[in-house]
Design a protein around this motif. Structure first.
Motif, PDB file in Angstrom:
ATOM      1  N   TYR A 411      45.855  39.532  43.303  1.00  0.00           N
ATOM      2  CA  TYR A 411      45.313  40.786  43.836  1.00  0.00           C
ATOM      3  C   TYR A 411      43.815  40.640  44.125  1.00  0.00           C
ATOM      4  O   TYR A 411      43.321  41.100  45.157  1.00  0.00           O
ATOM      5  CB  TYR A 411      45.540  41.929  42.842  1.00  0.00           C
ATOM      6  CG  TYR A 411      44.984  43.252  43.313  1.00  0.00           C
ATOM      7  CD1 TYR A 411      45.642  43.979  44.294  1.00  0.00           C
ATOM      8  CD2 TYR A 411      43.795  43.750  42.786  1.00  0.00           C
ATOM      9  CE1 TYR A 411      45.130  45.188  44.744  1.00  0.00           C
ATOM     10  CE2 TYR A 411      43.269  44.962  43.232  1.00  0.00           C
ATOM     11  CZ  TYR A 411      43.941  45.676  44.204  1.00  0.00           C
ATOM     12  OH  TYR A 411      43.428  46.864  44.653  1.00  0.00           O
ATOM     13  N   SER A 414      43.155  38.755  47.286  1.00  0.00           N
ATOM     14  CA  SER A 414      43.406  39.482  48.537  1.00  0.00           C
ATOM     15  C   SER A 414      42.139  40.128  49.073  1.00  0.00           C
ATOM     16  O   SER A 414      42.082  40.519  50.243  1.00  0.00           O
ATOM     17  CB  SER A 414      44.479  40.549  48.317  1.00  0.00           C
ATOM     18  OG  SER A 414      44.024  41.547  47.421  1.00  0.00           O
ATOM     19  N   ASP A 494      47.175  42.298  53.364  1.00  0.00           N
ATOM     20  CA  ASP A 494      47.476  42.940  52.085  1.00  0.00           C
ATOM     21  C   ASP A 494      48.967  42.905  51.779  1.00  0.00           C
ATOM     22  O   ASP A 494      49.378  42.720  50.628  1.00  0.00           O
ATOM     23  CB  ASP A 494      46.983  44.397  52.092  1.00  0.00           C
ATOM     24  CG  ASP A 494      45.471  44.483  52.003  1.00  0.00           C
ATOM     25  OD1 ASP A 494      44.854  43.469  51.633  1.00  0.00           O
ATOM     26  OD2 ASP A 494      44.922  45.561  52.306  1.00  0.00           O
ATOM     27  N   TYR A 498      50.956  41.509  48.387  1.00  0.00           N
ATOM     28  CA  TYR A 498      51.899  42.316  47.614  1.00  0.00           C
ATOM     29  C   TYR A 498      53.227  41.576  47.451  1.00  0.00           C
ATOM     30  O   TYR A 498      53.864  41.632  46.392  1.00  0.00           O
ATOM     31  CB  TYR A 498      52.127  43.658  48.308  1.00  0.00           C
ATOM     32  CG  TYR A 498      50.927  44.573  48.279  1.00  0.00           C
ATOM     33  CD1 TYR A 498      50.055  44.588  47.187  1.00  0.00           C
ATOM     34  CD2 TYR A 498      50.645  45.419  49.351  1.00  0.00           C
ATOM     35  CE1 TYR A 498      48.944  45.415  47.162  1.00  0.00           C
ATOM     36  CE2 TYR A 498      49.533  46.254  49.335  1.00  0.00           C
ATOM     37  CZ  TYR A 498      48.688  46.244  48.239  1.00  0.00           C
ATOM     38  OH  TYR A 498      47.595  47.074  48.217  1.00  0.00           O
TER      39      TYR A 498
END
Length: 535
Positions: A411, A414, A494, A498
């Motif tokens: 995360y 990103s 993104d 995920y």
């Protein structure tokens, strides 16, 4: 008399078997380094294939602006630049270039996944040295063919897809062969550490592939494939001349090189019923061991040799079947876990340079060089996972902890576009270690443990098949990851991250049963000796 140099003393301190072990370790390391070296160029060249299109679009916009601001007496003519005709490299110059590049990855990895299941079964039944040599020579051929597409100005998507599929199939000869060979030479003691060090060939190959491909990517991307293709073919020739599959293969050499003059003298004469009896004559010598002295007097004696009949065992264990390998406890869980772990790793392998180019606004060469830090972290992660799992005796738990830590790291990665250069470098190193650690541990030490599981009852011919099943299942994820990345990236990066975090979470879930088994066990033992329940 001058003292012996320290380096020579070090060399002399190793016996012959240790030198052969070192040769096998280094040789198999270099062999699989060349495999990954030849896979890396496609990820470096991606940004170059569409880079020219972007440049032409920008140039067209500038031309249009300058035309509109020209004299009122001259009518502004439309831009004369046609992106569909002048962009390089067709057919990857269209707006759906991400999907086309994803299809390129998918064709290679899908062929690799399908071929891997067959490769292990075939490899158990053929000489590893010859099987690996043929695979490396043909892989070099197809890698060079991709680069020749630039030399001969080939713009057919079918050509590149065919080369990728063929290369994916022949590259399946590599992994089961080298894992079987290294496992034959190194036992279960400190297997995690040894395999962790050895498995760094994956990251070393990626780094070298990135540097080699990046050197020519902007000037002549065809050489980005041709040079790695020649290297893997050359290593295939080295494999043919020097690879020793098993320590037992050296016994014939020892037998041939043994001096007849050093053999034990024999005498024979007629015995009872006219039978000829053979005696070994032992003489007193200073090298006689203490155990021998207890059995034989020091004076010359004659010991009758009992007749020995060597009977070939027809019930010698045969190569294990596919279903038989699946029934080994732990194979299914680790195979499915690797599917998602390898999905994450190979998405980075094929898409990281392009992502850095778009997110950090760097050119193809700089992005390729920066992406090597991910593999540097992978080397450290692979070694650490092996050392920790050896120390704790818990392979599944080690993988689970690293997978758990990898999700928040992904995360953070990103948001790389918001970082400076320093945090980006640190994030690449940490992310590489946590992503590649479980992947490296499962494909090496865990595969070797399960391939020599006690349920096999000493059948050593299961290792290649087990390795192929685990890595083949993981390769399904490796095929899906880049394909999904190509599809999802159209809606923003993104979504790709995920997807990667979800894959990490699923990999963790699949290991929970084995983790629970390890944590509740009364003793911390290596996974090869842990009694796992049958599925």
């Amino acid at each position: 008399m001058a003292p012996v140099p320290p380096g020579i003393r070090l060399f002399v301190s190793f016996d012959r078997d240790q030198w052969y072990k070192a040769l096998t370790f280094i040789l198999t390391f270099l062999l699989y380094t060349s495999f990954h070296l030849s896979r890396k160029p496609i990820s470096i060249v991606k940004s170059e294939l569409h880079k020219n299109c972007s440049s032409v679009i920008e140039l067209a916009t500038m031309t249009s602006s300058s035309s509109s601001s020209s004299s009122d007496s001259q009518q502004a003519s439309p831009p004369s630049l046609h992106t569909d005709m002048d962009c390089s490299w067709k057919p990857f110059d269209k707006s759906n270039y991400k999907q086309l590049l994803g299809a390129m990855d998918y064709s290679f990895l899908c062929a690799y996944a399908v071929g891997m299941y067959l490769s292990g079964i075939i490899g158990e039944r053929l000489p590893i040295r010859l099987y690996l040599t043929v695979g490396m020579l043909t892989s070099g051929l197809f890698t060079c063919l991709f680069g020749l597409g630039y030399v001969y100005n080939i713009h057919s998507l079918g050509f590149y897809i065919f080369v990728q599929v063929a290369n994916g199939l022949v590259q399946t000869t590599g992994w089961p062969s080298v894992v079987t060979c290294i496992s034959n030479w190194f036992g279960k003691g400190r297997r995690g550490l040894i395999m962790g060090l050895w498995n760094s060939h994956t990251s070393v190959g990626n780094i070298l592939g990135s540097l080699i491909a990046g050197y020519w990517v902007s000037s002549n991307w065809g050489l980005s494939f041709i040079v790695p293709g020649l290297l893997i073919a050359a290593m295939g020739i080295v494999c043919f001349f020097f690879l020793i599959e098993h320590p037992n293969d050296l016994k014939s050499i020892y037998a041939q090189n043994s001096s007849p003059g050093k053999s034990v003298p024999t005498k024979s004469w007629n015995g009872v019923n006219g039978n000829t009896e053979v005696y070994l004559q032992y003489k007193d010598n200073k090298t006689q061991s203490y155990d021998t002295e207890l059995l034989l007097p020091r004076d010359s004696v004659r010991v009758p040799v009992q007749p020995v009949v060597v009977v070939k065992n027809d019930s010698e264990p045969s190569a294990i079947s596919f279903m038989g390998a699946l029934r080994i406890p732990g194979v299914i869980e680790f195979s499915l876990c690797l599917l998602f772990a390898k999905l994450v790793s190979y998405t980075f392998l094929f898409w990281l340079p392009l992502y850095i180019t778009k997110a950090a606004h760097l050119d193809a060469k700089k992005a390729g060089d920066l992406s090597t830090l991910f593999d540097v972290g992978g080397i450290v992660g692979g070694i650490l996972s092996g050392v920790i799992s050896d120390k704790l005796g818990k392979r599944a738990t080690t993988c689970a902890v690293m997978l758990l830590l990898a999700a928040p790291t992904l995360y953070g990665f990103s948001m790389i576009s918001e970082f400076g250069l320093g945090p980006t470098i640190g994030m690449l190193l940490v992310c590489g270690g946590l992503v590649n650690g479980p992947y490296a541990l499962i494909t090496t030490a865990v595969s070797a443990d399960l391939g020599t599981h006690k349920s096999l009852k000493g059948n050593a011919r299961a290792l290649s098949t087990v390795t192929a099943i685990i890595d083949g299942t993981g390769s399904v994820g490796a095929a899906l990851g880049p394909l999904l990345a190509g599809l999802l990236s159209a809606g923003g990066w993104d979504q790709v991250f995920y997807m990667l975090m979800t894959a990490d979470f699923l990999a963790l879930l699949l290991l929970l049963r084995l983790v629970t088994k390890e944590l509740t066990s009364s003793k911390s033992r290596p996974i090869s000796t842990v009694e796992l329940k049958e599925h």
